[in-house]
Design an enzyme around this catalytic site. Structure first.
Site, short mmCIF file in Angstrom:
data_model
loop_
_atom_site.label_atom_id
_atom_site.label_comp_id
_atom_site.label_asym_id
_atom_site.label_seq_id
_atom_site.Cartn_x
_atom_site.Cartn_y
_atom_site.Cartn_z
N ASP A 264 -18.70 8.14 -4.61
CA ASP A 264 -17.87 8.71 -5.67
C ASP A 264 -17.42 10.14 -5.37
OD1 ASP A 264 -17.83 6.52 -7.28
OD2 ASP A 264 -19.38 7.21 -8.66
N LYS B 59 -13.40 8.79 -8.63
CA LYS B 59 -12.49 8.90 -9.75
C LYS B 59 -12.70 10.25 -10.39
CE LYS B 59 -14.13 5.24 -11.71
NZ LYS B 59 -14.38 4.22 -12.74
N MET C 99 -18.69 16.22 -19.12
CA MET C 99 -17.26 15.92 -19.16
C MET C 99 -16.61 16.47 -20.43
SD MET C 99 -17.60 11.99 -17.75
CE MET C 99 -18.97 11.65 -18.88
#
Length: 255
Positions: A39, A61, A174
């Protein structure tokens, strides 16, 4: 498919960023990998543990970056396992803390491909700890919440409203883009003076830390030009950081 190939998938947590925080079991898994799917938030130095002939595929991503969808990653994982053998799915932090690890586990099970899970140090605990901020501390915090800052519909999580009204430490992943909205939630709960911290690129050489109060954390983040990925910490435990007394002294002098 080669009849001698034995498909196997390992979901491996890479930890928060420092390559030395990978577990010993994780190192052993990488050493036997035929394929590594990694990742965006994994340190590429970890790929050095894999055999030179192993296939390494970036499937990261990031917010605002077009890359592989989760369905595409699932299919790659299965295809590589069936055709090459041992696939290590290398994921930042821990696979099951906002890592969509169970979706990959479920997908592998649907193809009867054996799966092993190797936990990683979650940034939600590891990054505050590296900053000497405990997520729990006797007399200050008896529990902690780990919440996503942005849900699939682009809004802040409803859990943040509940967490802001508790005495728990609140760790938000996030959530940097939603910081202003999150701060308003804490202000509405009467937590203007609650200690708060933001850590960018925790555990890495480019790590940056901002410590303030709920009332002033947005301006401090803008002043220090903090960028994603960043982790937010709200709670009295932030006051245990060595620099927090300087924050209080600064505000007292202004007042």
């Amino acid at each position: 498919m080669n009849k001698h190939i034995e498909p196997k998938i390992t979901l491996l947590g890479a930890g928060p960023g420092d390559p030395e925080l990978l577990t010993l079991k994780g190192v052993k898994a990488l050493q036997t990998a035929d394929v590594v799917l990694y990742d965006a938030l994994t340190n590429e130095a970890l790929l050095d543990h894999a055999p030179a002939q192993a296939i390494k595929v970036y499937v990261g991503k990031r917010s605002g970056e077009h890359s592989h969808s989760q369905d595409a990653i699932n299919q790659l994982m299965i295809d590589y396992a069936l055709n090459y053998g041992h696939v290590v799915r290398l994921k930042g932090g821990d696979p099951f803390v906002f890592g969509r690890g169970y979706e990959e586990l479920y997908c592998a099970a649907s193809y009867n491909v054996p799966v092993a899970v190797i936990p990683g140090i979650s940034s939600s605990i590891g990054v505050p700890g590296l900053q000497q901020i405990p997520v729990t501390h006797r007399g200050l915090s008896e529990s902690f919440w780990v919440i996503t800052g942005t849900t699939t519909n682009g809004e802040i999580s409803e859990d943040i409203y509940q967490a802001a009204n508790s005495k728990a430490t609140v760790v938000i992943l996030m959530g940097l883009k939603q910081l202003s909205k999150i701060v308003e939630v804490f202000k509405t709960a009467g937590k203007q003076q609650l200690p708060a911290a933001v850590v960018q690129n925790g555990s890495t050489a480019t790590e940056k830390l901002v410590i303030s109060t709920v009332e002033n954390i947005v301006s401090k983040v803008e002043e220090e030009q903090i960028k994603a990925p960043a982790l937010l910490i709200f709670g009295e435990v932030v006051s245990l950081h060595p620099s927090f007394k300087n924050v209080i002294a600064q505000y007292a002098a202004i007042a």
